[in-house]
Design a protein around this motif. Structure first.
Motif, PDB file in Angstrom:
ATOM      1  N   THR A   1       3.198  -4.590   0.499  1.00 19.79           N
ATOM      2  CA  THR A   1       3.731  -5.643   1.362  1.00 19.79           C
ATOM      3  C   THR A   1       3.075  -6.998   1.112  1.00 19.79           C
ATOM      4  O   THR A   1       3.737  -8.037   1.231  1.00 19.79           O
TER       5      THR A   1
ATOM      6  N   ARG B   1       0.553  -1.974   2.958  1.00 20.89           N
ATOM      7  CA  ARG B   1       1.162  -0.678   2.638  1.00 20.89           C
ATOM      8  C   ARG B   1       2.176  -0.867   1.511  1.00 20.89           C
ATOM      9  O   ARG B   1       2.554  -1.997   1.177  1.00 20.89           O
TER      10      ARG B   1
ATOM     11  N   THR C   1       5.768  -1.040  -0.201  1.00 17.63           N
ATOM     12  CA  THR C   1       7.133  -1.352   0.198  1.00 17.63           C
ATOM     13  C   THR C   1       8.016  -0.140  -0.107  1.00 17.63           C
ATOM     14  O   THR C   1       7.560   0.841  -0.703  1.00 17.63           O
ATOM     15  N   GLU C   2       9.272  -0.217   0.282  1.00 20.85           N
ATOM     16  CA  GLU C   2      10.197   0.861  -0.071  1.00 20.85           C
ATOM     17  C   GLU C   2      10.280   1.023  -1.581  1.00 20.85           C
ATOM     18  O   GLU C   2      10.284   2.139  -2.105  1.00 20.85           O
ATOM     19  N   GLY C   3      10.333  -0.114  -2.278  1.00 19.64           N
ATOM     20  CA  GLY C   3      10.327  -0.052  -3.738  1.00 19.64           C
ATOM     21  C   GLY C   3       9.045   0.534  -4.274  1.00 19.64           C
ATOM     22  O   GLY C   3       9.047   1.285  -5.258  1.00 19.64           O
TER      23      GLY C   3
ATOM     24  N   LEU D   1       7.129   2.746  -2.763  1.00 17.01           N
ATOM     25  CA  LEU D   1       7.144   4.194  -2.533  1.00 17.01           C
ATOM     26  C   LEU D   1       7.965   4.903  -3.602  1.00 17.01           C
ATOM     27  O   LEU D   1       7.579   5.979  -4.096  1.00 17.01           O
ATOM     28  N   GLY D   2       9.101   4.302  -3.979  1.00 16.88           N
ATOM     29  CA  GLY D   2       9.895   4.885  -5.054  1.00 16.88           C
ATOM     30  C   GLY D   2       9.148   4.873  -6.378  1.00 16.88           C
ATOM     31  O   GLY D   2       9.210   5.838  -7.154  1.00 16.88           O
TER      32      GLY D   2
ATOM     33  N   ARG E   1      -2.379   1.260   0.650  1.00 16.49           N
ATOM     34  CA  ARG E   1      -1.430   1.206  -0.463  1.00 16.49           C
ATOM     35  C   ARG E   1      -1.812   2.159  -1.591  1.00 16.49           C
ATOM     36  O   ARG E   1      -0.930   2.704  -2.268  1.00 16.49           O
TER      37      ARG E   1
ATOM     38  N   GLU F   1      -1.218   5.864  -0.188  1.00 19.02           N
ATOM     39  CA  GLU F   1       0.188   6.258  -0.246  1.00 19.02           C
ATOM     40  C   GLU F   1       0.603   6.614  -1.681  1.00 19.02           C
ATOM     41  O   GLU F   1       1.399   7.536  -1.896  1.00 19.02           O
TER      42      GLU F   1
END
Length: 210
Positions: free
Chosen positions: A13, A27, A29-31, A33-34, A62, A65
């Motif tokens: 983020t 953390r 981002t959605e990208g 995490l992918g 980050r 995760e």
């Protein structure tokens, strides 16, 4: 033969918010995490199915995760170590990047660089970051496991690599290995000469680019 895979966490983020990372606990981002899932799949493809694997990670969110995605694929737990964190930017952490840029004092071209004061209250010197990353890597490399994964940050990767090739801390004042976020760097030590090589630096092919 030992192989160490050094992962830099993918998009977080603070990257998209334009704020200083460091010890600011952003953390993925959605990208991101992918991308973490893609990193895990890429590592699974490089490490034999029956191999013992150890996983180490910075304790910031980050990187945790990112490590969690890898841990799920390999069925191992991550050892969290704060010493693998990014450099602390002191009071600048979490502030707008422009705030830091306006106050940052760059190191001199010639002279003291390792203990250089960047003008930001509470910020770590390059020497402080190097010493803690070296200490973490010394403990990791004392372990006999042949396949190790280290999840860290772009800024800290330089010191992971220089510790791997046994460059003395006092010699890294000009060292910098700039790699992309979400990258995999591969380090390998042969079991005959015990030479240590940087086999691949900052690979992002698993992200569909580079």
């Amino acid at each position: 033969m030992r192989t160490v895979y050094v992962v830099t966490h993918p998009e977080a983020t603070h990257h998209i918010e334009g704020v200083v990372g460091g010890w600011h606990d952003s953390r993925l981002t959605e990208g991101g995490l992918g991308a973490a899932a893609a990193i895990a799949r890429a590592l699974r493809g490089r490490i034999p199915e029956d191999a013992e694997v150890e996983l180490f990670s910075s304790d910031l969110r980050r990187t945790r995760e990112t490590a969690e995605a890898i841990a799920e694929v390999f069925g191992v737990g991550a050892v969290l170590d704060w010493r693998l964190r990014e450099k602390s930017y002191g009071v600048a952490g979490g502030r707008a990047q422009e705030w830091l840029d306006q106050r940052f004092v760059p190191p001199p071209a010639v002279g003291e660089r390792m203990e250089h004061d960047e003008g930001i209250e509470g910020a770590e010197t390059k020497a402080a970051v190097a010493r803690r990353v070296y200490a973490a890597m010394d403990e990791i490399l004392e372990r006999p496991c042949a396949h190790q994964i280290v999840v860290t940050h772009v800024g800290s990767l330089t010191f992971v690599v220089t510790s791997w090739i046994r460059m003395p801390v006092e010699a890294v004042g000009y060292a910098s290995f700039r790699v992309p976020s979400g990258s995999i760097t591969t380090l390998r030590e042969d079991d005959f000469y015990r030479n240590r090589a940087v086999v691949g630096l900052g690979d992002i092919g698993h992200l569909g680019v580079g």
